[in-house]
Write a protein that holds these residues in place. Structure first.
Motif, PDB file in Angstrom:
ATOM      1  N   ILE A  82       0.893  -1.135  -0.066  1.00 42.80           N
ATOM      2  CA  ILE A  82      -0.026  -0.120   0.023  1.00 42.80           C
ATOM      3  C   ILE A  82       0.933   1.346   0.001  1.00 42.80           C
ATOM      4  O   ILE A  82       0.546   2.277  -0.711  1.00 42.80           O
ATOM      5  N   PRO A  83       1.917   1.380   1.249  1.00 43.56           N
ATOM      6  CA  PRO A  83       2.641   2.631   1.005  1.00 43.56           C
ATOM      7  C   PRO A  83       3.415   2.867  -0.328  1.00 43.56           C
ATOM      8  O   PRO A  83       3.581   3.997  -0.873  1.00 43.56           O
ATOM      9  N   ILE A  84       4.000   1.787  -0.957  1.00 40.59           N
ATOM     10  CA  ILE A  84       4.561   1.730  -1.783  1.00 40.59           C
ATOM     11  C   ILE A  84       3.997   2.156  -3.169  1.00 40.59           C
ATOM     12  O   ILE A  84       4.411   3.098  -3.919  1.00 40.59           O
ATOM     13  N   ALA A  85       2.839   1.725  -3.472  1.00 42.89           N
ATOM     14  CA  ALA A  85       1.803   1.927  -4.385  1.00 42.89           C
ATOM     15  C   ALA A  85       1.397   3.184  -4.328  1.00 42.89           C
ATOM     16  O   ALA A  85       1.365   4.180  -5.255  1.00 42.89           O
ATOM     17  N   ILE A 141      18.907   2.636  -6.284  1.00 41.97           N
ATOM     18  CA  ILE A 141      18.621   1.135  -6.810  1.00 41.97           C
ATOM     19  C   ILE A 141      18.714   0.095  -5.508  1.00 41.97           C
ATOM     20  O   ILE A 141      19.369   0.472  -4.488  1.00 41.97           O
ATOM     21  N   SER A 142      17.782  -0.679  -5.687  1.00 41.14           N
ATOM     22  CA  SER A 142      17.759  -2.070  -4.810  1.00 41.14           C
ATOM     23  C   SER A 142      18.999  -2.991  -4.859  1.00 41.14           C
ATOM     24  O   SER A 142      19.418  -3.175  -6.093  1.00 41.14           O
ATOM     25  N   GLU A 143      19.567  -3.254  -3.770  1.00 42.10           N
ATOM     26  CA  GLU A 143      20.624  -4.241  -3.765  1.00 42.10           C
ATOM     27  C   GLU A 143      20.355  -5.329  -4.470  1.00 42.10           C
ATOM     28  O   GLU A 143      19.455  -5.956  -4.092  1.00 42.10           O
ATOM     29  N   GLY A 144      21.030  -5.738  -5.514  1.00 39.69           N
ATOM     30  CA  GLY A 144      20.883  -6.918  -6.336  1.00 39.69           C
ATOM     31  C   GLY A 144      20.273  -6.515  -7.583  1.00 39.69           C
ATOM     32  O   GLY A 144      20.027  -7.538  -8.369  1.00 39.69           O
ATOM     33  N   ALA A 145      19.362  -5.469  -8.007  1.00 45.60           N
ATOM     34  CA  ALA A 145      18.563  -5.296  -8.759  1.00 45.60           C
ATOM     35  C   ALA A 145      19.563  -4.676 -10.026  1.00 45.60           C
ATOM     36  O   ALA A 145      20.811  -4.509 -10.034  1.00 45.60           O
ATOM     37  N   LYS A 146      19.163  -5.138 -11.260  1.00 47.58           N
ATOM     38  CA  LYS A 146      19.853  -4.813 -12.614  1.00 47.58           C
ATOM     39  C   LYS A 146      19.700  -3.422 -12.887  1.00 47.58           C
ATOM     40  O   LYS A 146      20.448  -2.930 -14.013  1.00 47.58           O
ATOM     41  N   LYS A 162      15.336   7.444   0.988  1.00 54.70           N
ATOM     42  CA  LYS A 162      14.743   7.401   2.374  1.00 54.70           C
ATOM     43  C   LYS A 162      13.398   6.640   2.242  1.00 54.70           C
ATOM     44  O   LYS A 162      13.058   5.858   2.959  1.00 54.70           O
ATOM     45  N   ARG A 163      12.746   7.328   1.265  1.00 54.05           N
ATOM     46  CA  ARG A 163      11.179   6.892   1.125  1.00 54.05           C
ATOM     47  C   ARG A 163      11.092   5.541   0.793  1.00 54.05           C
ATOM     48  O   ARG A 163      10.179   4.969   1.358  1.00 54.05           O
ATOM     49  N   ILE A 164      11.813   4.999  -0.142  1.00 55.11           N
ATOM     50  CA  ILE A 164      11.840   3.610  -0.631  1.00 55.11           C
ATOM     51  C   ILE A 164      12.119   2.951   0.556  1.00 55.11           C
ATOM     52  O   ILE A 164      11.490   1.775   0.926  1.00 55.11           O
TER      53      ILE A 164
END
Length: 152
Positions: A41-44, A101-106, A123-125
Motif C-alpha cells: 500500500i505505501p509503496i503503491a 537502486i535496490s541491492e541486487g537489482a539490475k 529514504k522513502r523507498i
C-alpha cells in the motif's frame, strides 16, 4: 487481496481519482509479486504520486481513459521480487548522475541530478520496504547507512 476502484485501502481514499487508479494498479502488481498488503500500500501510493507529478498531461489523460483496474487483472510477476522486497536501497553515483537502486537489482529505480534528491527518494523507498539505505560517495566508498528496519 487485490483491489479495484470500488474496493481499495482507506489510505487511498483522498488520492485524486487518476492517481488512485494508478496506485491500485501498482498495488495489485506488487501483491501479485508477493508483497504483503502492509508494504504494498505505501509503496503503491508513493509510486503513483510520483508518477502523477512526473507524467506528461497526455499520459495522465490516457490513464483517465484506460480501463479501471480489476481484482482479477493478471500482472507479470518478477521471479526476483522476493529477493528484492527486503533488499537494501543504495544511492550511488553512476554515469554522471545519482541513482537509487535496490541491492541486487539490475536497473535503477531513479536517476537524479542531485545527491540530496536521490537520498530523499532512497529514504522513502527504504522506509516503505523497511530496509536499510546505504549512501555512497562519488568515489564509491560508503558514506553512511540508515536503518529503517523494524522489529515486528
Amino acid at each position: 487481496m487485490p483491489w479495484n476502484m470500488n474496493d481499495y485501502p482507506a489510505s487511498m481514499k483522498n488520492l485524486e481519482k487518476v492517481t488512485r487508479k494508478k496506485a491500485i494498479d501498482i498495488g495489485n502488481a506488487l501483491l501479485a509479486d508477493g508483497y504483503p498488503e502492509d508494504r504494498a500500500i505505501p509503496i503503491a501510493i508513493s509510486q503513483a504520486e510520483k508518477w502523477h507529478e512526473d507524467a506528461p498531461d497526455k499520459e495522465i489523460q490516457q490513464e483517465k481513459q484506460a480501463k479501471n483496474p480489476q481484482k482479477e487483472d493478471k500482472h507479470e510477476t518478477n521471479p526476483n521480487t522476493k529477493k528484492l522486497i527486503n533488499a537494501n536501497v543504495l544511492v550511488k553515483y553512476q554515469e554522471d548522475q545519482w541513482i537509487v537502486i535496490s541491492e541486487g537489482a539490475k536497473q535503477a529505480s531513479e536517476r537524479l541530478a542531485k545527491k540530496s534528491e536521490a537520498i530523499e527518494r532512497g529514504k522513502r523507498i527504504a522506509e516503505n520496504k523497511q530496509s536499510k539505505l546505504k549512501v555512497y560517495k562519488r568515489d564509491g566508498t560508503l558514506q553512511e547507512t540508515l536503518d529503517y528496519t523494524t522489529d515486528k
